[in-house]
Design a protein around this motif. Structure first.
Motif, PDB file in Angstrom:
ATOM      1  N   GLY A 109      47.118  40.594  34.986  1.00  0.00           N
ATOM      2  CA  GLY A 109      47.783  41.788  35.492  1.00  0.00           C
ATOM      3  C   GLY A 109      46.899  43.017  35.452  1.00  0.00           C
ATOM      4  O   GLY A 109      45.672  42.933  35.517  1.00  0.00           O
ATOM      5  N   SER A 110      47.519  44.176  35.332  1.00  0.00           N
ATOM      6  CA  SER A 110      46.789  45.445  35.304  1.00  0.00           C
ATOM      7  C   SER A 110      46.133  45.631  33.938  1.00  0.00           C
ATOM      8  O   SER A 110      46.817  45.584  32.915  1.00  0.00           O
ATOM      9  CB  SER A 110      47.724  46.613  35.577  1.00  0.00           C
ATOM     10  N   VAL A 111      44.829  45.849  33.944  1.00  0.00           N
ATOM     11  CA  VAL A 111      44.097  46.064  32.701  1.00  0.00           C
ATOM     12  C   VAL A 111      43.078  47.191  32.902  1.00  0.00           C
ATOM     13  O   VAL A 111      42.681  47.487  34.023  1.00  0.00           O
ATOM     14  CB  VAL A 111      43.354  44.797  32.219  1.00  0.00           C
ATOM     15  N   VAL A 112      42.689  47.791  31.802  1.00  0.00           N
ATOM     16  CA  VAL A 112      41.611  48.774  31.810  1.00  0.00           C
ATOM     17  C   VAL A 112      40.451  48.136  31.065  1.00  0.00           C
ATOM     18  O   VAL A 112      40.572  47.796  29.883  1.00  0.00           O
ATOM     19  CB  VAL A 112      42.030  50.105  31.157  1.00  0.00           C
ATOM     20  N   LEU A 113      39.346  47.940  31.763  1.00  0.00           N
ATOM     21  CA  LEU A 113      38.165  47.317  31.182  1.00  0.00           C
ATOM     22  C   LEU A 113      37.549  48.224  30.122  1.00  0.00           C
ATOM     23  O   LEU A 113      37.806  49.432  30.117  1.00  0.00           O
ATOM     24  CB  LEU A 113      37.134  47.029  32.277  1.00  0.00           C
ATOM     25  N   PRO A 114      36.736  47.677  29.231  1.00  0.00           N
ATOM     26  CA  PRO A 114      36.091  48.504  28.209  1.00  0.00           C
ATOM     27  C   PRO A 114      35.270  49.664  28.785  1.00  0.00           C
ATOM     28  O   PRO A 114      35.112  50.685  28.126  1.00  0.00           O
ATOM     29  CB  PRO A 114      35.181  47.512  27.473  1.00  0.00           C
ATOM     30  N   ASN A 115      34.804  49.524  30.034  1.00  0.00           N
ATOM     31  CA  ASN A 115      34.044  50.613  30.661  1.00  0.00           C
ATOM     32  C   ASN A 115      34.950  51.682  31.280  1.00  0.00           C
ATOM     33  O   ASN A 115      34.470  52.614  31.905  1.00  0.00           O
ATOM     34  CB  ASN A 115      33.071  50.064  31.706  1.00  0.00           C
ATOM     35  N   GLY A 116      36.291  51.517  31.128  1.00  0.00           N
ATOM     36  CA  GLY A 116      37.245  52.504  31.621  1.00  0.00           C
ATOM     37  C   GLY A 116      37.783  52.231  33.015  1.00  0.00           C
ATOM     38  O   GLY A 116      38.671  52.933  33.487  1.00  0.00           O
ATOM     39  N   LYS A 117      37.271  51.243  33.668  1.00  0.00           N
ATOM     40  CA  LYS A 117      37.688  50.899  35.028  1.00  0.00           C
ATOM     41  C   LYS A 117      39.034  50.164  35.004  1.00  0.00           C
ATOM     42  O   LYS A 117      39.198  49.182  34.298  1.00  0.00           O
ATOM     43  CB  LYS A 117      36.606  50.012  35.648  1.00  0.00           C
ATOM     44  N   ALA A 118      39.999  50.664  35.772  1.00  0.00           N
ATOM     45  CA  ALA A 118      41.314  50.017  35.882  1.00  0.00           C
ATOM     46  C   ALA A 118      41.268  48.989  37.000  1.00  0.00           C
ATOM     47  O   ALA A 118      40.822  49.296  38.110  1.00  0.00           O
ATOM     48  CB  ALA A 118      42.389  51.056  36.155  1.00  0.00           C
ATOM     49  N   VAL A 119      41.715  47.766  36.693  1.00  0.00           N
ATOM     50  CA  VAL A 119      41.677  46.679  37.673  1.00  0.00           C
ATOM     51  C   VAL A 119      42.935  45.829  37.567  1.00  0.00           C
ATOM     52  O   VAL A 119      43.640  45.861  36.569  1.00  0.00           O
ATOM     53  CB  VAL A 119      40.437  45.769  37.471  1.00  0.00           C
ATOM     54  N   ASP A 120      43.187  45.069  38.621  1.00  0.00           N
ATOM     55  CA  ASP A 120      44.225  44.045  38.599  1.00  0.00           C
ATOM     56  C   ASP A 120      43.494  42.722  38.399  1.00  0.00           C
ATOM     57  O   ASP A 120      42.772  42.254  39.288  1.00  0.00           O
ATOM     58  CB  ASP A 120      44.996  44.035  39.913  1.00  0.00           C
ATOM     59  N   ALA A 121      43.646  42.134  37.224  1.00  0.00           N
ATOM     60  CA  ALA A 121      42.911  40.912  36.881  1.00  0.00           C
ATOM     61  C   ALA A 121      43.242  39.747  37.800  1.00  0.00           C
ATOM     62  O   ALA A 121      42.441  38.822  37.941  1.00  0.00           O
ATOM     63  CB  ALA A 121      43.190  40.528  35.429  1.00  0.00           C
ATOM     64  N   ASP A 122      44.411  39.779  38.426  1.00  0.00           N
ATOM     65  CA  ASP A 122      44.843  38.684  39.285  1.00  0.00           C
ATOM     66  C   ASP A 122      44.370  38.820  40.730  1.00  0.00           C
ATOM     67  O   ASP A 122      44.434  37.864  41.500  1.00  0.00           O
ATOM     68  CB  ASP A 122      46.372  38.589  39.291  1.00  0.00           C
ATOM     69  N   GLU A 123      43.907  40.002  41.099  1.00  0.00           N
ATOM     70  CA  GLU A 123      43.541  40.273  42.490  1.00  0.00           C
ATOM     71  C   GLU A 123      42.168  39.698  42.840  1.00  0.00           C
ATOM     72  O   GLU A 123      41.198  39.854  42.095  1.00  0.00           O
ATOM     73  CB  GLU A 123      43.529  41.785  42.711  1.00  0.00           C
ATOM     74  N   ALA A 124      42.088  39.039  43.992  1.00  0.00           N
ATOM     75  CA  ALA A 124      40.815  38.508  44.470  1.00  0.00           C
ATOM     76  C   ALA A 124      39.863  39.651  44.795  1.00  0.00           C
ATOM     77  O   ALA A 124      40.262  40.642  45.403  1.00  0.00           O
ATOM     78  CB  ALA A 124      41.035  37.635  45.697  1.00  0.00           C
ATOM     79  N   GLN A 125      38.629  39.504  44.364  1.00  0.00           N
ATOM     80  CA  GLN A 125      37.589  40.503  44.590  1.00  0.00           C
ATOM     81  C   GLN A 125      36.586  39.970  45.613  1.00  0.00           C
ATOM     82  O   GLN A 125      36.379  38.772  45.727  1.00  0.00           O
ATOM     83  CB  GLN A 125      36.856  40.814  43.280  1.00  0.00           C
ATOM     84  N   GLU A 126      35.945  40.883  46.313  1.00  0.00           N
ATOM     85  CA  GLU A 126      34.937  40.512  47.312  1.00  0.00           C
ATOM     86  C   GLU A 126      33.741  39.838  46.644  1.00  0.00           C
ATOM     87  O   GLU A 126      33.305  40.261  45.576  1.00  0.00           O
ATOM     88  CB  GLU A 126      34.438  41.759  48.034  1.00  0.00           C
ATOM     89  N   PRO A 127      33.177  38.822  47.288  1.00  0.00           N
ATOM     90  CA  PRO A 127      31.967  38.204  46.742  1.00  0.00           C
ATOM     91  C   PRO A 127      30.820  39.213  46.662  1.00  0.00           C
ATOM     92  O   PRO A 127      30.691  40.083  47.526  1.00  0.00           O
ATOM     93  CB  PRO A 127      31.620  37.109  47.752  1.00  0.00           C
ATOM     94  N   ILE A 128      30.004  39.094  45.631  1.00  0.00           N
ATOM     95  CA  ILE A 128      28.842  39.963  45.483  1.00  0.00           C
ATOM     96  C   ILE A 128      27.711  39.487  46.387  1.00  0.00           C
ATOM     97  O   ILE A 128      26.898  40.273  46.840  1.00  0.00           O
ATOM     98  CB  ILE A 128      28.418  40.023  44.002  1.00  0.00           C
ATOM     99  N   SER A 129      27.687  38.185  46.672  1.00  0.00           N
ATOM    100  CA  SER A 129      26.688  37.616  47.577  1.00  0.00           C
ATOM    101  C   SER A 129      27.358  36.602  48.490  1.00  0.00           C
ATOM    102  O   SER A 129      28.261  35.883  48.064  1.00  0.00           O
ATOM    103  CB  SER A 129      25.569  36.923  46.803  1.00  0.00           C
ATOM    104  N   ASP A 130      26.912  36.560  49.722  1.00  0.00           N
ATOM    105  CA  ASP A 130      27.427  35.563  50.660  1.00  0.00           C
ATOM    106  C   ASP A 130      26.515  34.354  50.751  1.00  0.00           C
ATOM    107  O   ASP A 130      26.865  33.354  51.369  1.00  0.00           O
ATOM    108  CB  ASP A 130      27.573  36.168  52.063  1.00  0.00           C
ATOM    109  N   GLU A 131      25.327  34.443  50.155  1.00  0.00           N
ATOM    110  CA  GLU A 131      24.326  33.406  50.364  1.00  0.00           C
ATOM    111  C   GLU A 131      23.964  32.594  49.130  1.00  0.00           C
ATOM    112  O   GLU A 131      23.671  31.405  49.240  1.00  0.00           O
ATOM    113  CB  GLU A 131      23.058  34.044  50.932  1.00  0.00           C
ATOM    114  N   ILE A 132      23.940  33.220  47.959  1.00  0.00           N
ATOM    115  CA  ILE A 132      23.540  32.512  46.744  1.00  0.00           C
ATOM    116  C   ILE A 132      24.577  32.726  45.648  1.00  0.00           C
ATOM    117  O   ILE A 132      25.441  33.602  45.750  1.00  0.00           O
ATOM    118  CB  ILE A 132      22.159  32.991  46.241  1.00  0.00           C
ATOM    119  N   TYR A 133      24.480  31.908  44.594  1.00  0.00           N
ATOM    120  CA  TYR A 133      25.335  32.116  43.433  1.00  0.00           C
ATOM    121  C   TYR A 133      25.113  33.544  42.919  1.00  0.00           C
ATOM    122  O   TYR A 133      24.038  34.114  43.080  1.00  0.00           O
ATOM    123  CB  TYR A 133      24.993  31.111  42.334  1.00  0.00           C
TER     124      TYR A 133
END
Length: 117
Positions: free
Chosen positions: A41-65
């Motif tokens: 669910g909704s969490v605040v990361l140790p760096n202060g960033k608020a995120v939804d832990a269940d929400e899909a995030q965009e890939p950081i790379s489309d080509e490699i791991y």
């Protein structure tokens, strides 16, 4: 300091199952904060960033791991060394000089994502 996967990656996939935080994903795959962690669910990361832990995030790379920096703890709290780097056959899992974190911060992230450990 998070680990990054350089463009020398051969997409062998050896690193992915070794990550205790499920911070490594195959290129083009979506990722979630909850994957492999206790976050939900909704969490605040140790760096202060608020995120939804269940929400899909965009890939950081489309080509490699790739490694999600917010989830990477360099295996602190689990192993003596980053396991991705230990198993990589082409040595492309290296420290990210743009994302330097102290051991205390890395251990804090580990405890935040895995409070039961």
């Amino acid at each position: 300091m998070a680990i990054i996967i350089t463009d020398e990656c051969i997409n062998c996939g050896a690193c992915e199952p070794e990550c205790p935080n499920t911070a490594i994903y195959e290129g083009a795959d979506d990722w979630r904060y909850k994957d492999g962690t206790s976050l939900d669910g909704s969490v605040v990361l140790p760096n202060g960033k608020a995120v939804d832990a269940d929400e899909a995030q965009e890939p950081i790379s489309d080509e490699i791991y790739y490694i999600v920096p917010d989830k990477c703890t360099e295996c602190k709290g689990f192993h003596e060394e980053p396991q991705c780097a230990a198993v990589c056959p082409v040595d492309c899992c290296v420290p990210d000089d743009n994302n330097v974190e102290s051991e205390a911060v890395l251990l804090g992230k580990q405890a935040f994502m895995h409070p039961e450990d």
